[in-house]
Scaffold this active site. Structure first.
Site, PDB file in Angstrom:
ATOM      1  N   PRO A 158      -4.347   4.956   3.362  1.00 26.42           N
ATOM      2  CA  PRO A 158      -5.803   4.938   3.256  1.00 26.42           C
ATOM      3  C   PRO A 158      -6.343   3.689   2.565  1.00 26.42           C
ATOM      4  CG  PRO A 158      -4.929   6.185   1.445  1.00 26.42           C
ATOM      5  CD  PRO A 158      -3.736   5.663   2.214  1.00 26.42           C
ATOM      6  N   TRP A 159      -7.680   3.664   2.416  1.00 23.33           N
ATOM      7  CA  TRP A 159      -8.327   2.489   1.834  1.00 23.33           C
ATOM      8  C   TRP A 159      -8.634   2.627   0.345  1.00 23.33           C
ATOM      9  CZ3 TRP A 159     -12.680   4.692   0.073  1.00 23.33           C
ATOM     10  CH2 TRP A 159     -13.365   5.633   0.856  1.00 23.33           C
ATOM     11  N   LYS A 183       0.928   1.620   9.269  1.00 27.50           N
ATOM     12  CA  LYS A 183      -0.395   1.087   9.590  1.00 27.50           C
ATOM     13  C   LYS A 183      -1.334   1.318   8.409  1.00 27.50           C
ATOM     14  CE  LYS A 183      -4.151   2.664  11.124  1.00 27.50           C
ATOM     15  NZ  LYS A 183      -5.278   1.869  10.541  1.00 27.50           N
ATOM     16  N   PRO A 184      -1.825   0.248   7.785  1.00 21.79           N
ATOM     17  CA  PRO A 184      -2.805   0.411   6.701  1.00 21.79           C
ATOM     18  C   PRO A 184      -4.202   0.658   7.263  1.00 21.79           C
ATOM     19  CG  PRO A 184      -2.366  -1.910   7.070  1.00 21.79           C
ATOM     20  CD  PRO A 184      -1.480  -1.159   8.019  1.00 21.79           C
ATOM     21  N   SER A 235      -7.779  11.785   5.174  1.00 21.01           N
ATOM     22  CA  SER A 235      -8.720  12.902   5.169  1.00 21.01           C
ATOM     23  C   SER A 235      -8.103  14.135   5.803  1.00 21.01           C
ATOM     24  CB  SER A 235      -9.979  12.512   5.949  1.00 21.01           C
ATOM     25  OG  SER A 235      -9.672  12.368   7.335  1.00 21.01           O
ATOM     26  N   GLU A 256      -0.618  14.121   2.776  1.00 23.81           N
ATOM     27  CA  GLU A 256      -1.300  14.124   1.476  1.00 23.81           C
ATOM     28  C   GLU A 256      -2.760  13.865   1.781  1.00 23.81           C
ATOM     29  OE1 GLU A 256      -3.205  13.564  -1.844  1.00 23.81           O
ATOM     30  OE2 GLU A 256      -2.656  11.563  -1.152  1.00 23.81           O
ATOM     31  N   CYS A 291      -8.492  11.429  -4.446  1.00 25.03           N
ATOM     32  CA  CYS A 291      -8.395  12.849  -4.092  1.00 25.03           C
ATOM     33  C   CYS A 291      -8.178  13.731  -5.305  1.00 25.03           C
ATOM     34  CB  CYS A 291      -7.262  13.065  -3.090  1.00 25.03           C
ATOM     35  SG  CYS A 291      -7.482  12.183  -1.540  1.00 25.03           S
ATOM     36  N   GLU A 387     -15.601  17.017  -0.143  1.00 22.13           N
ATOM     37  CA  GLU A 387     -15.331  15.782  -0.880  1.00 22.13           C
ATOM     38  C   GLU A 387     -16.526  14.837  -0.791  1.00 22.13           C
ATOM     39  OE1 GLU A 387     -11.010  14.071  -1.419  1.00 22.13           O
ATOM     40  OE2 GLU A 387     -11.445  14.356   0.697  1.00 22.13           O
TER      41      GLU A 387
END
Length: 485
Positions: A158-159, A183-184, A235, A256, A291, A387
């Site tokens: 994730p970012w 893959k980012p 997500s 996660e 998170c 969230e």
């Protein structure tokens, strides 16, 4: 990092495949935006099927030899990776801070040293695998348990913590003897490519590969037939899509996902002000884009007013700033979509809620959002149930332990939470009853390499960190020998 120039001449990022930086064959690119300014400073490839195929081919070829290395051999290389991260920490810090807008001081203190430690932990963990004792469980037969690498692992990160979440995925996978295609996020690819370059100076070619791209690229990585396992941090929606894709090929899945951490504050807390200050930091750090952030306070009704006043004071006194601001606790939100999403909650805030501080964007340049506390929320309000993933802390009250447990558990997430009390028995009871994978007592958000992190329910399954994280990247084989005459 190259200094940004005119948009038409922006430096182009490349993939890292088979030990080399390579241009994507797709010929497609997207702008990478500096969240502190809202302006493009780099162009990143949108990798296609041919690019993903090449990365998997390299990983599959490398697996043949990498999987046959001993734990000690892998450990020695991972220790060298940790040394290289420390030696080139400045480059990694700069890449990550430009990607995310994080203050350099926070990055240098809190993340890069920990990334090196994670590699060192998994280097050691690879050499200390334990399992059932070999023996004769059937007459004239000896049974042996083998722990084996799964194969090539596809990973998507994730970012919010681009480098750290990559390390959480990479280190255990490699320690277990797997090879990786990662893959980012499309908004934060730079630090992952930089990490790959650094690791590539230590590891054999093809062991770790990075393909940069968008959501479609991620789907190609997850769905590729070469992958024997897929692991993501992202997500809930992304996790569901990955699980559905993996089910079609019966791949292993490690998820996660999101969180909505309850922070349960009882009326016997000895120093409410100190607790409020700690909770504000744990809720606002990294602009709340975490998170596990302390985002959902449940405070006993008898101390609500005193605690909330202290929380508001702590939040309002929190500094946000760009990557060069050494005093800032947090930087901007990561991207324009996230800024719009966070702001949208306040366009829809219910009438019974009170925004005690913040609730608005700061300035008109970049994606900065004010530290925010919202009181008077009810259990079914969207700001409680969903969230926000911004610098926003909500406050609700509870009457007793049963009410606290019901409200804490009354969300679809189950990642983490905390209990604040001076009563040891109460702390133990609450820790047992809270339906979350991580429960802190009188603290919130610290992690260590030796302890697992991972959630329940819509927060996913599988563990990062610890030996549990290593075991997630291993398969178990039973070998039985006939030893009779």
């Amino acid at each position: 990092m190259t200094t940004p120039v005119e948009n038409t001449e922006l430096t182009r990022l490349r993939n890292y495949v088979n030990g080399e930086l390579v241009d994507a064959k797709s010929g497609r690119f997207s702008d990478v935006i500096d969240p502190c300014t809202g302006e493009a400073y780099l162009r990143a490839p949108i990798s296609g099927a041919e690019d993903v195929d090449a990365a998997y081919a390299a990983a599959a070829a490398a697996f043949e030899s990498w999987s046959q290395t001993t734990p000690g051999e892998r450990a020695n290389l991972l220790l060298k990776v940790a040394d290289a991260i420390e030696a080139r920490a400045g480059e990694l810090n700069e890449a990550e801070c430009r990607n995310t807008g994080k203050p350099r001081a926070r990055m240098a203190e809190d993340e890069t040293p920990v990334a090196a430690d994670h590699f060192r932990f998994f280097a050691g963990a690879a050499r200390t695998l334990e399992g059932p004792t070999s023996g004769e469980f059937l007459a004239d037969h000896t049974s042996v348990i083998r722990h084996e690498p799964i194969g090539v692992v596809g990973q998507v990160t994730p970012w919010n913590y681009p480098m750290m979440m990559a390390v959480w995925k990479i280190a255990p996978a490699l320690a277990a003897g797997n090879t990786v295609v990662l893959k980012p996020s499309d908004t934060t690819p730079v630090s992952t490519v930089k990490l790959a370059e650094i690791m590539g100076e230590v590891l054999p070619k093809g062991v770790f590969n990075v393909v940069v791209g968008d959501r479609e690229t991620g789907a190609l990585v997850v769905g590729h037939p070469t992958a024997q396992m897929v692991a993501i941090t992202g997500s809930v929606g992304a996790g569901m899509a990955v699980a559905k894709s993996a089910a079609e090929d019966l791949k292993r899945v490690h998820l996660e996902l999101g969180g909505k951490a309850p922070v349960v504050v009882f009326d016997d807390v000895k120093d409410l002000k100190a607790a409020a200050e700690a909770i504000a930091t744990a809720g606002l750090y990294n602009a709340g884009q975490d998170c596990t952030a302390a985002c959902r306070v449940l405070v006993h009704e008898d101390v609500h007013d005193e605690f909330t006043a202290a929380l508001v004071e702590a939040a309002a006194g929190t500094r946000t700033g760009d990557l060069s601001d050494e005093e800032a606790l947090y930087g901007p939100l990561n991207n324009a979509n996230q800024l719009e999403r966070v702001a949208g909650f306040f366009e829809r805030v219910p009438g019974h809620a009170k925004v005690l501080t913040g609730g608005h964007r700061i300035g008109d340049k970049g994606y900065f959002f004010a530290p925010t506390v919202v009181d008077g929320l009810q259990q079914d309000d969207e700001m409680v149930q969903n969230e926000v993933f911004g610098p926003v802390i909500t406050v609700q009250t509870f009457s007793d332990e049963a009410d606290a447990v019901a409200k804490a558990n009354g969300v679809k997430y189950g990642l983490s939470g905390s209990v604040w009390t001076s009563d040891h028995g109460r702390a133990m009871r609450m820790s047992k009853k809270l339906d979350f994978g991580v429960v802190w007592v009188n603290t919130h958000i610290p992690f260590v390499s030796e302890m697992p992190h991972g959630g329940f329910k819509h927060s996913g399954y599988g563990k990062d960190l610890s030996v549990f994280g290593l075991h997630d990247y291993l398969r178990v084989k039973h070998v039985m020998h006939y030893i009779g005459e």
